[in-house]
Enzyme design. Structure first.
Site, PDB file in Angstrom:
ATOM      1  N   GLY A  50       9.076  -6.128  -0.806  1.00 47.73           N
ATOM      2  CA  GLY A  50      10.234  -5.588  -0.098  1.00 47.73           C
ATOM      3  C   GLY A  50      11.021  -4.532  -0.846  1.00 47.73           C
ATOM      4  CB  THR A 107      -4.428 -11.094  -6.903  1.00 51.08           C
ATOM      5  OG1 THR A 107      -3.953  -9.854  -7.436  1.00 51.08           O
ATOM      6  CG2 THR A 107      -3.788 -11.347  -5.546  1.00 51.08           C
ATOM      7  CG  HIS A 154      -0.893 -10.407  -1.132  1.00 53.77           C
ATOM      8  ND1 HIS A 154      -1.778 -10.804  -2.110  1.00 53.77           N
ATOM      9  CD2 HIS A 154      -1.476  -9.332  -0.555  1.00 53.77           C
ATOM     10  CE1 HIS A 154      -2.838 -10.028  -2.107  1.00 53.77           C
ATOM     11  NE2 HIS A 154      -2.680  -9.109  -1.173  1.00 53.77           N
ATOM     12  CG  ASP A 179       4.686  -7.899  -5.672  1.00 57.91           C
ATOM     13  OD1 ASP A 179       4.526  -8.298  -4.511  1.00 57.91           O
ATOM     14  OD2 ASP A 179       3.990  -8.274  -6.632  1.00 57.91           O
ATOM     15  N   GLY A 189       4.821  -1.661  -3.835  1.00 60.05           N
ATOM     16  CA  GLY A 189       3.734  -1.871  -2.889  1.00 60.05           C
ATOM     17  C   GLY A 189       3.719  -0.743  -1.885  1.00 60.05           C
TER      18      GLY A 189
HETATM   19  C1  LIG Z   1      -2.353  -2.017   2.150  1.00 57.62           C
HETATM   20  C2  LIG Z   1      -2.120  -3.059   1.085  1.00 57.62           C
HETATM   21  C3  LIG Z   1      -3.162  -3.428   0.249  1.00 57.62           C
HETATM   22  C4  LIG Z   1      -2.957  -4.393  -0.748  1.00 57.62           C
HETATM   23  N1  LIG Z   1      -3.998  -4.729  -1.577  1.00 57.62           N
HETATM   24  C5  LIG Z   1      -3.796  -5.611  -2.579  1.00 57.62           C
HETATM   25  C6  LIG Z   1      -4.846  -5.936  -3.489  1.00 57.62           C
HETATM   26  O1  LIG Z   1      -5.973  -5.431  -3.364  1.00 57.62           O
HETATM   27  N2  LIG Z   1      -4.570  -6.815  -4.495  1.00 57.62           N
HETATM   28  C7  LIG Z   1      -3.321  -7.377  -4.657  1.00 57.62           C
HETATM   29  O2  LIG Z   1      -3.100  -8.140  -5.593  1.00 57.62           O
HETATM   30  N3  LIG Z   1      -2.319  -7.085  -3.798  1.00 57.62           N
HETATM   31  C8  LIG Z   1      -2.519  -6.229  -2.780  1.00 57.62           C
HETATM   32  N4  LIG Z   1      -1.485  -5.924  -1.935  1.00 57.62           N
HETATM   33  C9  LIG Z   1      -0.159  -6.530  -2.160  1.00 57.62           C
HETATM   34  C10 LIG Z   1       0.683  -5.661  -3.116  1.00 57.62           C
HETATM   35  O3  LIG Z   1       0.139  -5.644  -4.406  1.00 57.62           O
HETATM   36  C11 LIG Z   1       2.127  -6.187  -3.209  1.00 57.62           C
HETATM   37  O4  LIG Z   1       2.112  -7.552  -3.564  1.00 57.62           O
HETATM   38  C12 LIG Z   1       2.904  -6.002  -1.919  1.00 57.62           C
HETATM   39  O5  LIG Z   1       2.521  -4.813  -1.255  1.00 57.62           O
HETATM   40  C13 LIG Z   1       4.403  -5.986  -2.209  1.00 57.62           C
HETATM   41  O6  LIG Z   1       5.158  -5.942  -1.044  1.00 57.62           O
HETATM   42  P1  LIG Z   1       5.803  -4.571  -0.488  1.00 57.62           P
HETATM   43  O7  LIG Z   1       4.668  -3.734  -0.038  1.00 57.62           O
HETATM   44  O8  LIG Z   1       6.656  -5.023   0.663  1.00 57.62           O
HETATM   45  O9  LIG Z   1       6.592  -3.957  -1.588  1.00 57.62           O
HETATM   46  C14 LIG Z   1      -1.685  -5.002  -0.907  1.00 57.62           C
HETATM   47  C15 LIG Z   1      -0.636  -4.604  -0.066  1.00 57.62           C
HETATM   48  C16 LIG Z   1      -0.834  -3.655   0.925  1.00 57.62           C
HETATM   49  C17 LIG Z   1       0.337  -3.259   1.782  1.00 57.62           C
END
Ligand SMILES: Cc1cc2nc3c(=O)[nH]c(=O)nc-3n(C[C@H](O)[C@H](O)[C@H](O)COP(=O)(O)O)c2cc1C
Length: 357
Positions: free
Chosen positions: A284, A162, A251, A282, A305
């Site tokens: 949305g 990431t 993210h 990823d 996500g």
């Molecule tokens: C509560 C939460 C925790 C997340 N933790 C991480 C993480 O630890 N590592 C990471 O690469 N992305 C993390 N993400 C980002 C997700 O992997 C992803 O990129 C994102 O949620 C995609 O957008 P969406 O939720 O609108 O589909 C996190 C997202 C959320 C909502």
């Protein structure tokens, strides 16, 4: 959720609404919120509305094929549960429930570095699903290398690096609420070692660059996905460093507010490097039509996500399973109505920009 006993929610928007209603306000804000004014967060979902489908009728030959592969992992549909940490904030079973639901659905999940459970626990829970380990190129190189060694020892197929999280984004909902996820929800890979975990996201960090990441991953001998790419320049830099796949992502709008919607960044990156690499997307994804549009615009696979966590909040493993079932059924219906036989054949002809919807 007709296929899951005890569940009465039968559409994805219902599951999302039920999850939002069930969470305590500060936990809901942590899940749903983004950085700054949340402009990027809002654009991430709005961008899908700017693309309309171009169906072809009297074509197609039966049930469309959804299966694909990504970094050597077979998937029953082009969907992976992405890496989301702090998972036990949302359900006591956290990512173990996500992993089991993914195993049942024949898809993969990603073990997050900042999760509630150790990567070894998740892998043991559902070895057919937990195929990717995720980490941050942020703390010391020793910490990074030790985690890579654990991925290798646990038998992971690939690594997710990431790249867009050197420090947590400016998340004003959490500032207003004074909320930080408890260490017990984020430190599963560093039990009793809060200092190492804290060192991952501090502002006084060692310099990291593509050469360092590429060398460490090459030493580990696992293919890797560079997650958090929004420009063609960075996609090329990641590939030059040895990345086996590019993860187009902002993210979920949680890091740098003001960057484009992930969907808006996708076509240029796919045009520039899509013929020599695989692309995950990823940001949305809330229903099956979003998956199909992302694939049409150049993604090979999408990461879930918040949507997967909405299922988790509502009913743990059963809830995540319901999300995956509904997503699959919706994708099959849409592919059939589009006259397309396989997700591998989806291309830019499948959609048109800015048609009046
Ligand atoms: C509560 C939460 C925790 C997340 N933790 C991480 C993480 O630890 N590592 C990471 O690469 N992305 C993390 N993400 C980002 C997700 O992997 C992803 O990129 C994102 O949620 C995609 O957008 P969406 O939720 O609108 O589909 C996190 C997202 C959320 C909502």
């Amino acid at each position: 959720m007709s296929r899951n006993a005890g569940m009465t929610l039968s559409t994805l928007p219902q599951i999302t609404a039920a999850a939002r209603a069930a969470l305590a306000p500060e936990v809901r804000d942590y899940l749903e919120g983004g950085a700054g004014d949340e402009w990027t967060l809002a654009r991430n979902t709005a961008a899908f509305d700017e693309w309309a489908f171009r169906p072809r009728v009297l074509r197609g030959h039966g049930t469309p094929r959804l299966d694909t592969t990504f970094l050597g992992v077979d998937l029953s549909m082009p969907v992976i549960a992405g890496p989301l940490g702090a998972d036990r904030l949302f359900h006591p079973d956290g990512q173990t429930a996500v992993a089991r639901a993914c195993a049942r659905a024949g898809i993969a999940s990603m073990a997050p570095e900042a999760g509630s459970f150790s990567l070894e626990t998740l892998r043991a829970e559902a070895p057919t699903a937990v195929r990717f380990g995720q980490l941050h190129p942020t703390g010391s190189t020793d910490t990074f290398r030790r985690l890579l060694d654990r991925f290798v020892a646990a038998g992971f197929d690939a690594v997710v690096v990431t790249c867009d999280c050197p420090v947590g984004g400016w998340r004003e909902r959490n500032l207003r609420n004074g909320f930080t996820p408890p260490q017990s929800t984020v430190g599963g890979n560093y039990p009793g070692d809060a200092a190492t975990f804290a060192s991952l996201f501090g502002t006084h960090r060692p310099g990291w660059d593509w050469d360092t990441v590429g060398t460490l991953l090459s030493d580990a001998g696992l293919p890797w996905l560079a997650k958090g790419i929004l420009t063609v320049d960075d996609a090329r830099a990641a590939l030059d460093a040895g990345a086996g796949a590019i993860g187009v992502s902002n993210h979920g709008g949680r890091q740098l507010d003001g960057v484009p919607a992930a969907l808006d960044a996708l076509p240029a990156i796919a045009a520039a490097v899509g013929d020599r690499t695989r692309i995950s997307f990823d940001g949305g994804i809330r229903r099956g039509s979003d998956v199909v549009k992302a694939l049409a615009l150049g993604a090979d696979v999408v990461l879930l996500g918040r949507l997967a966590f909405h299922g988790l909040v509502v009913a743990g493993e059963i809830g995540v399973g319901a999300v995956l079932d509904l997503l699959r059924d919706e994708i099959v219906t849409i592919m059939t109505l589009l006259g397309r036989d396989s997700v591998r054949d989806l291309d830019a002809d499948t959609v048109t920009y800015n048609a009046s919807r």
